[in-house]
Structures are given as structure tokens and as C-alpha cells.
Design a protein around this motif. Structure first.
Motif, PDB file in Angstrom:
ATOM      1  N   ILE A 217      49.088-102.045  -7.966  1.00  0.00           N
ATOM      2  CA  ILE A 217      47.971-102.740  -7.320  1.00  0.00           C
ATOM      3  C   ILE A 217      48.426-103.375  -6.014  1.00  0.00           C
ATOM      4  O   ILE A 217      49.590-103.736  -5.850  1.00  0.00           O
ATOM      5  N   GLN A 218      47.483-103.489  -5.094  1.00  0.00           N
ATOM      6  CA  GLN A 218      47.684-104.202  -3.840  1.00  0.00           C
ATOM      7  C   GLN A 218      46.759-105.411  -3.840  1.00  0.00           C
ATOM      8  O   GLN A 218      45.568-105.287  -4.130  1.00  0.00           O
ATOM      9  N   LEU A 219      47.293-106.572  -3.517  1.00  0.00           N
ATOM     10  CA  LEU A 219      46.484-107.789  -3.546  1.00  0.00           C
ATOM     11  C   LEU A 219      45.453-107.822  -2.429  1.00  0.00           C
ATOM     12  O   LEU A 219      44.563-108.678  -2.426  1.00  0.00           O
ATOM     13  N   THR A 220      45.551-106.900  -1.485  1.00  0.00           N
ATOM     14  CA  THR A 220      44.540-106.796  -0.429  1.00  0.00           C
ATOM     15  C   THR A 220      43.283-106.082  -0.923  1.00  0.00           C
ATOM     16  O   THR A 220      42.242-106.130  -0.268  1.00  0.00           O
ATOM     17  N   SER A 221      43.372-105.419  -2.075  1.00  0.00           N
ATOM     18  CA  SER A 221      42.225-104.679  -2.614  1.00  0.00           C
ATOM     19  C   SER A 221      41.175-105.635  -3.171  1.00  0.00           C
ATOM     20  O   SER A 221      41.464-106.792  -3.496  1.00  0.00           O
ATOM     21  N   HIS A 408      57.120-113.554  -8.074  1.00  0.00           N
ATOM     22  CA  HIS A 408      56.614-112.185  -7.931  1.00  0.00           C
ATOM     23  C   HIS A 408      55.611-112.077  -6.786  1.00  0.00           C
ATOM     24  O   HIS A 408      55.619-111.090  -6.041  1.00  0.00           O
ATOM     25  N   LEU A 409      54.754-113.076  -6.639  1.00  0.00           N
ATOM     26  CA  LEU A 409      53.807-113.060  -5.525  1.00  0.00           C
ATOM     27  C   LEU A 409      54.545-113.106  -4.191  1.00  0.00           C
ATOM     28  O   LEU A 409      54.164-112.429  -3.231  1.00  0.00           O
ATOM     29  N   ALA A 410      55.603-113.904  -4.127  1.00  0.00           N
ATOM     30  CA  ALA A 410      56.395-113.974  -2.896  1.00  0.00           C
ATOM     31  C   ALA A 410      56.995-112.613  -2.562  1.00  0.00           C
ATOM     32  O   ALA A 410      57.009-112.190  -1.400  1.00  0.00           O
ATOM     33  N   MET A 411      57.480-111.903  -3.583  1.00  0.00           N
ATOM     34  CA  MET A 411      58.139-110.616  -3.343  1.00  0.00           C
ATOM     35  C   MET A 411      57.184-109.531  -2.862  1.00  0.00           C
ATOM     36  O   MET A 411      57.618-108.511  -2.340  1.00  0.00           O
ATOM     37  N   VAL A 417      62.978-113.651   7.867  1.00  0.00           N
ATOM     38  CA  VAL A 417      62.711-114.232   9.187  1.00  0.00           C
ATOM     39  C   VAL A 417      61.250-114.070   9.609  1.00  0.00           C
ATOM     40  O   VAL A 417      60.570-115.037   9.942  1.00  0.00           O
ATOM     41  N   MET A 418      60.737-112.849   9.588  1.00  0.00           N
ATOM     42  CA  MET A 418      59.424-112.574  10.164  1.00  0.00           C
ATOM     43  C   MET A 418      58.256-112.993   9.279  1.00  0.00           C
ATOM     44  O   MET A 418      57.185-113.326   9.781  1.00  0.00           O
ATOM     45  N   ARG A 419      58.423-112.968   7.955  1.00  0.00           N
ATOM     46  CA  ARG A 419      57.326-113.366   7.071  1.00  0.00           C
ATOM     47  C   ARG A 419      57.911-114.013   5.825  1.00  0.00           C
ATOM     48  O   ARG A 419      58.082-113.389   4.787  1.00  0.00           O
ATOM     49  N   GLU A 420      58.224-115.292   5.954  1.00  0.00           N
ATOM     50  CA  GLU A 420      58.749-116.058   4.830  1.00  0.00           C
ATOM     51  C   GLU A 420      57.585-116.487   3.931  1.00  0.00           C
ATOM     52  O   GLU A 420      56.440-116.598   4.390  1.00  0.00           O
ATOM     53  N   PRO A 421      57.838-116.743   2.639  1.00  0.00           N
ATOM     54  CA  PRO A 421      56.752-117.078   1.710  1.00  0.00           C
ATOM     55  C   PRO A 421      55.871-118.244   2.146  1.00  0.00           C
ATOM     56  O   PRO A 421      54.667-118.245   1.876  1.00  0.00           O
ATOM     57  N   GLU A 422      56.436-119.234   2.828  1.00  0.00           N
ATOM     58  CA  GLU A 422      55.628-120.399   3.211  1.00  0.00           C
ATOM     59  C   GLU A 422      54.533-120.051   4.212  1.00  0.00           C
ATOM     60  O   GLU A 422      53.649-120.863   4.476  1.00  0.00           O
ATOM     61  N   THR A 423      54.561-118.820   4.753  1.00  0.00           N
ATOM     62  CA  THR A 423      53.524-118.405   5.699  1.00  0.00           C
ATOM     63  C   THR A 423      52.345-117.716   5.022  1.00  0.00           C
ATOM     64  O   THR A 423      51.329-117.451   5.676  1.00  0.00           O
ATOM     65  N   PHE A 424      52.478-117.414   3.721  1.00  0.00           N
ATOM     66  CA  PHE A 424      51.371-116.716   3.048  1.00  0.00           C
ATOM     67  C   PHE A 424      51.161-117.135   1.593  1.00  0.00           C
ATOM     68  O   PHE A 424      50.201-116.709   0.965  1.00  0.00           O
ATOM     69  N   LEU A 425      52.026-117.997   1.039  1.00  0.00           N
ATOM     70  CA  LEU A 425      51.922-118.364  -0.377  1.00  0.00           C
ATOM     71  C   LEU A 425      52.076-119.870  -0.546  1.00  0.00           C
ATOM     72  O   LEU A 425      53.068-120.455  -0.110  1.00  0.00           O
ATOM     73  N   LEU A 436      45.271-125.654  -8.245  1.00  0.00           N
ATOM     74  CA  LEU A 436      45.208-124.203  -8.330  1.00  0.00           C
ATOM     75  C   LEU A 436      46.643-123.725  -8.144  1.00  0.00           C
ATOM     76  O   LEU A 436      47.276-124.023  -7.128  1.00  0.00           O
ATOM     77  N   ASP A 437      47.176-123.008  -9.133  1.00  0.00           N
ATOM     78  CA  ASP A 437      48.611-122.706  -9.165  1.00  0.00           C
ATOM     79  C   ASP A 437      49.116-121.989  -7.921  1.00  0.00           C
ATOM     80  O   ASP A 437      50.185-122.308  -7.399  1.00  0.00           O
ATOM     81  N   ASN A 438      48.357-120.998  -7.464  1.00  0.00           N
ATOM     82  CA  ASN A 438      48.789-120.234  -6.294  1.00  0.00           C
ATOM     83  C   ASN A 438      47.617-119.911  -5.387  1.00  0.00           C
ATOM     84  O   ASN A 438      46.537-119.541  -5.860  1.00  0.00           O
ATOM     85  N   VAL A 439      47.839-120.052  -4.110  1.00  0.00           N
ATOM     86  CA  VAL A 439      46.912-119.576  -3.087  1.00  0.00           C
ATOM     87  C   VAL A 439      47.712-118.612  -2.223  1.00  0.00           C
ATOM     88  O   VAL A 439      48.710-118.999  -1.611  1.00  0.00           O
ATOM     89  N   ILE A 440      47.301-117.355  -2.210  1.00  0.00           N
ATOM     90  CA  ILE A 440      48.019-116.354  -1.427  1.00  0.00           C
ATOM     91  C   ILE A 440      47.069-115.752  -0.403  1.00  0.00           C
ATOM     92  O   ILE A 440      45.869-115.606  -0.657  1.00  0.00           O
ATOM     93  N   LYS A 441      47.604-115.446   0.758  1.00  0.00           N
ATOM     94  CA  LYS A 441      46.809-114.847   1.831  1.00  0.00           C
ATOM     95  C   LYS A 441      47.381-113.464   2.132  1.00  0.00           C
ATOM     96  O   LYS A 441      48.186-113.292   3.045  1.00  0.00           O
ATOM     97  N   PRO A 442      46.969-112.452   1.338  1.00  0.00           N
ATOM     98  CA  PRO A 442      47.522-111.107   1.528  1.00  0.00           C
ATOM     99  C   PRO A 442      46.997-110.412   2.778  1.00  0.00           C
ATOM    100  O   PRO A 442      47.595-109.457   3.256  1.00  0.00           O
TER     101      PRO A 442
END
Length: 504
Positions: A217-221, A408-411, A417-425, A436-442
Motif C-alpha cells: 500500500i501507498q499512504l498517498t492512495s 514504520h511510518l517514518a521509514m 538530510v533531504m526529508r527527515e521524519p520531522e518534516t512529514f510525521l 491523535l497518535d500520528n499525523v503524517i503528510k504523505p
């Protein structure tokens, strides 16, 4: 002259392919030991080219040395002359001068050769290692050589790597982390199948492997498409539960998994070798000391992280509780995170459209084994007692699962350098304290993820945020889809998550 000869002998010992060619795998200690394990866990490869320097980041005992040795085997099979490959275990070196002398010896014996391969293992143990890589690039060596370096100290890799601009490092950094649940399941299926007595169970595992290898699965779907993929694997929920139970026990460290499977295959009880935990903790604390930090401070912080596991708190509160200054606390936490021990999850501020720099944080270990190993060694207990106690308590195991989901969401998206987890998770909490346990911006939109590894899940109890239009609730049993919320068993969801291209 004698000392030079001794060093040459040491080099030959580190590079057995110089004597044995492609048959070296029979005599190489690291590969021979790995091949004797129940499973040789395969990792993703990446293409290497001249004019480039590649760096692999990962914590101790994760398999970086074995990965490099497999690169050697592949290079020889691809036609590279064995004498044109150099491997250096820099743990055994004491200075840059020793490192340079070894590399110069190799280059002197290959003056006219092209397509050289230089592998530098644990490069961060050498002070100012970046200057040697800079020298190799600036002197033109990389025009005829590919260079791959590994390191356990993310802080040193980051800071020193930043001092190599324009020297072939851009876009060539990779992570080697604990096995994801998907990797773990796909690669342990055959072993478990082989050691199972029931024919139906063996046939079911074979079928699971066939289907799981083709679906992800892709979280963008959209949620409908994610649900469609989950539907193909949900009939195997019972079998995935079986593997997730093992994963909760061992985590994703290949050595720990193999020791568990070795014991299990001969009918012994579930077991993690305490020596593996001790070695890991010694390495963690040793690396912290090498970076000029105090072991006592590190121990205090790690104990407090364990005691507060899965809860939110500020750096200020943490520093007060451990009686260490605020600045020192942040410094040590950053070192632990950059050494791949912890993941610091920041809260998100939808008004400012950024993480809350001064808000509360949640800190998770990057693998269940790290939690168990540190808790056992820092508390003077057997790791198997710690594991049993944790997995028997619903609240404790729920926190472990939250940590697994977060890493797992971070991975799925991270790139060095270019996309560390703090920029999307991140995670989120409102003014009343609800979380809310996780907010991710895929992509351009947000996805809210809540982990409820317990009994029946109730939709009404999940925090809703106006900025988040779709949610996934990870349950223990339930599977359901409504207009904007998907409920699915956590092990089913994790089994379909692919890692980013820069996670090997």
C-alpha cells in the motif's frame, strides 16, 4: 619495516578475497557466521558509480558489515578483480594516518587499475574521517573508484558529511535500520513453514508468501484503494498475528531474530540471548562516551524515557526529572536520535503549519529490542523477564505497538538530510489534552493514524481535526471502512507498508 609487514598481514586478513577470490565467502568470518543462521536476511541494494561517495547509516549490530561483505561478493560476481576491492574495518584503526596508509597501499598496488571499490566500515570511529574522503575526491581517486562508508554515529555522519559539499555525496546516503514487519514476515515465512508440522498451516504460509510479495500500500492512495489491498491479505490475519507476536518479542534486529528462531526450531521456549542485549547496550554507551558525553547522564535519560514511554512531555519536564540542564538534555536526546536509538515525535501546530518547537514530545525507541535491552541492562534484569512482563500487560504492549507504528511510518518516506521524519510525521493534541497518535503528510494532505491495540474500537472516541480529512485506526481485531475512516488490524496494515528508496 616489520610494522608495515604486520599491517599488510592485517589488511590481507580483512580482505580474504585477495587470496581466495570468489570462494572467499567460505572463509570470511562475518559471512560464514551469517550463513550459519536460520535465515540470511536480504536487504535492498543500490547502484554505485565512480565519482560518487556513498554512506550507509545504521546503529550497531544491525548488519552493516555483512551488507558490505555482500557488496564484495556481488562485485566479484559482476567481474571486478578481487585485488581491486579494499575493505577496512576502521574499528581496528587508531588514527587517520593509519587509515590513509592502508588506502595508499591499496592504491599503490592498483596504480593503473580502473573500477576500484573501497569499503570503509564504521568510518565515524576515525577522527576527521571526512578529510580523508575529501582527499580521495579532490585527488581524483573517485574518478576510478567507488567509495562506500558506513557509520553508527548519525551525528558524526551528518556534521562531517555536511563538510563534503559537491564531492559526490549528494543523494547517496542510505539508512540500514531494523527489519520492517513486512521484511521480517516475507523472509521468515519459509523457515517457519519448513519447521511446522501441520500441512494446512504450511500450505497457508506458502500462499501468504505468494500474495504478500505482490501486494503493498501507498499512504498517498485513497482509503478505498488501501482497503482493497488490505482485503487481499485479511484472510491471513491469523497467520500474520502469529508473525507479529514473534516480531513483538524479537524486534527487527537480524541477530536477535535468528537466535530466537534457532532456539524455537529445536523445541525450546521463546528466548532472546541476554548476551546480545548486553553487547548492544555496551556499544550504545561506548559510542556515547566516544562523542564526549557522560555515561551517567545517558543512563539517567534512558531510564526516564523508559519510565515515561509512550506519554507526552516537554524537554523542560524531562530535564527537571533527571536533574540535568535543559540544554544538556536536548544535546543528549539529539545524540541518541542521530545514533538510531530513539525517535523523537514532535506535536504539529495546524495554525502555524509546522511542528511545535516548544510543545510536548513523545519519544519512542526505534525497535522493540532496543527497549527490552536497555530496560533489562539499566535495571539489572534478564531481558526475557522484561519481554514477558511487557507483553503480558495490555497498556505496555500497546505502547510498544505505537512505537512500532511510528518508526514504520517514518521509514515510508524518510531520506537522509533531504526529508527527515520531522518534516512529514508528527502527533497532535488539542487544548483539552486529547491526542491523535500520528499525523503524517504523505502528499499535500494529512492522514491521521490512531493505534488502538486492544479490544473493540469505537469510532466516536477518535479525535477528529478539521484539517485532517481521512483517518486510519489500527486495531487488534476490527476491519471496517466508512466514508473517511478505515479500521484495520495493525499487523495487516504493517505487513503491506513499503520502505522508502533510501531505506535498505
Amino acid at each position: 619495516m616489520l610494522s608495515i609487514m604486520v599491517k599488510i598481514v592485517d589488511l590481507v586478513n580483512q580482505n580474504p578475497w585477495w587470496k581466495h577470490g570468489r570462494r572467499f565467502e567460505r572463509y570470511d568470518r562475518d559471512l560464514a557466521r551469517a550463513e550459519q543462521n536460520p535465515i540470511f536476511f536480504e536487504r535492498k541494494g543500490f547502484e554505485t558509480k565512480t565519482e560518487n561517495i556513498y554512506i550507509i547509516r545504521g546503529c550497531r549490530q544491525i548488519g552493516k558489515t555483512t551488507y558490505l561483505k555482500k557488496l564484495v561478493a556481488k562485485a566479484i560476481n559482476d567481474g571486478v578483480e578481487p585485488r581491486r576491492i579494499l575493505y577496512l574495518s576502521l574499528d581496528l584503526f587508531t588514527s587517520r594516518r593509519e587509515m590513509r596508509n592502508a588506502i595508499n597501499y591499496f592504491l599503490d598496488t592498483n596504480r593503473e587499475a580502473e573500477n576500484l571499490l573501497i569499503l570503509l566500515d564504521e568510518v565515524t570511529t576515525i577522527k576527521d574521517w571526512n578529510l580523508e574522503l575529501k582527499h580521495l575526491y579532490d585527488s581524483g581517486i573517485t574518478r576510478r573508484a567507488r567509495i562506500v562508508a558506513t557509520g553508527s554515529s548519525g551525528a558524526a555522519l551528518r556534521r562531517r558529511g555536511e563538510l563534503l559539499p559537491g564531492r559526490g555525496l549528494e543523494g547517496n546516503e542510505y539508512y540500514l535500520k531494523p527489519l520492517s514487519f513486512r521484511e521480517f514476515t516475507l523472509q521468515t515465512l519459509e523457515h517457519v513453514q519448513h519447521h511446522s508440522e501441520g500441512k494446512e498451516f504450511r500450505d497457508t504460509l506458502r500462499r501468504l508468501g505468494e500474495i504478500l510479495g505482490k501486494v503493498s500500500i501507498q499512504l498517498t492512495s485513497n482509503l478505498g484503494k488501501i482497503c482493497e489491498a488490505l482485503n487481499t491479505i485479511i484472510p491471513f490475519k491469523k497467520e500474520l498475528e502469529y508473525f507479529f507476536r514473534i516480531y513483538l518479542f524479537t524486534g527487527g534486529f537480524p541477530g536477535v531474530v535468528n537466535e530466537y528462531l534457532r532456539k524455537k526450531s529445536v523445541g525450546e521456549e521463546e528466548f532472546v540471548d541476554p548476551a546480545l542485549a548486553e553487547t548492544f547496550v555496551r556499544n550504545v554507551l561506548g559510542d556515547i562516551i566516544k562523542q564526549g558525553k557522560k555515561e551517567t547522564y545517558a543512563r539517567q535519560l534512558l531510564r526516564e524515557i523508559i519510565d515515561k514511554y509512550g506519554t507526552r512531555y516537554s524537554y523542560s519536564k524531562l530535564s527537571r526529572d533527571v536533574e540535568i540542564t535543559h540544554v544538556t538534555t536536548i544535546d543528549y536526546l539529539e545524540t541518541l536520535e542521530e545514533s538510531f536509538i530513539i525517535t523523537i515525535l514532535h506535536a504539529y501546530d495546524f495554525n502555524k503549519k509546522n511542528m511545535k518547537f516548544k510543545g510536548a514530545k513523545k519519544i519512542y525507541f526505534q525497535d522493540p529490542f532496543i527497549f527490552y535491552a536497555l530496560k533489562s541492562c539499566l535495571g539489572g534484569r534478564d531481558i526475557n523477564d522484561v519481554i514477558a512482563e511487557t507483553l503480558e500487560d495490555e497498556e505496555s504492549v500497546g505502547k510498544i505497538v505505537e512505537g512500532i507504528v511510528t518508526t514504520h511510518l517514518a521509514m515510508t518516506r524518510e531520506t537522509p538530510v533531504m526529508r527527515e521524519p520531522e518534516t512529514f510525521l508528527w502527533f497532535y493534541y488539542d487544548t483539552s489534552g486529547r491526542e491523535l497518535d500520528n499525523v503524517i503528510k504523505p502528499d499535500r494532505s494529512f492522514l491521521g493514524i490512531e493505534t488502538k491495540y486492544r479490544g473493540e474500537v469505537r469510532l466516536g472516541k477518535t479525535l477528529r481535526v478539521p484539517h485532517i480529512k481521512k483517518y486510519v485506526i489500527l486495531s487488534k481485531e476490527d476491519f471496517e471502512l466508512d466514508e473517511n475512516t478505515l479500521i484495520t488490524p495493525v499487523e495487516t496494515f504493517l505487513s503491506l507498508l513499503e520502505k522508502s528508496n533510501h531505506n535498505l
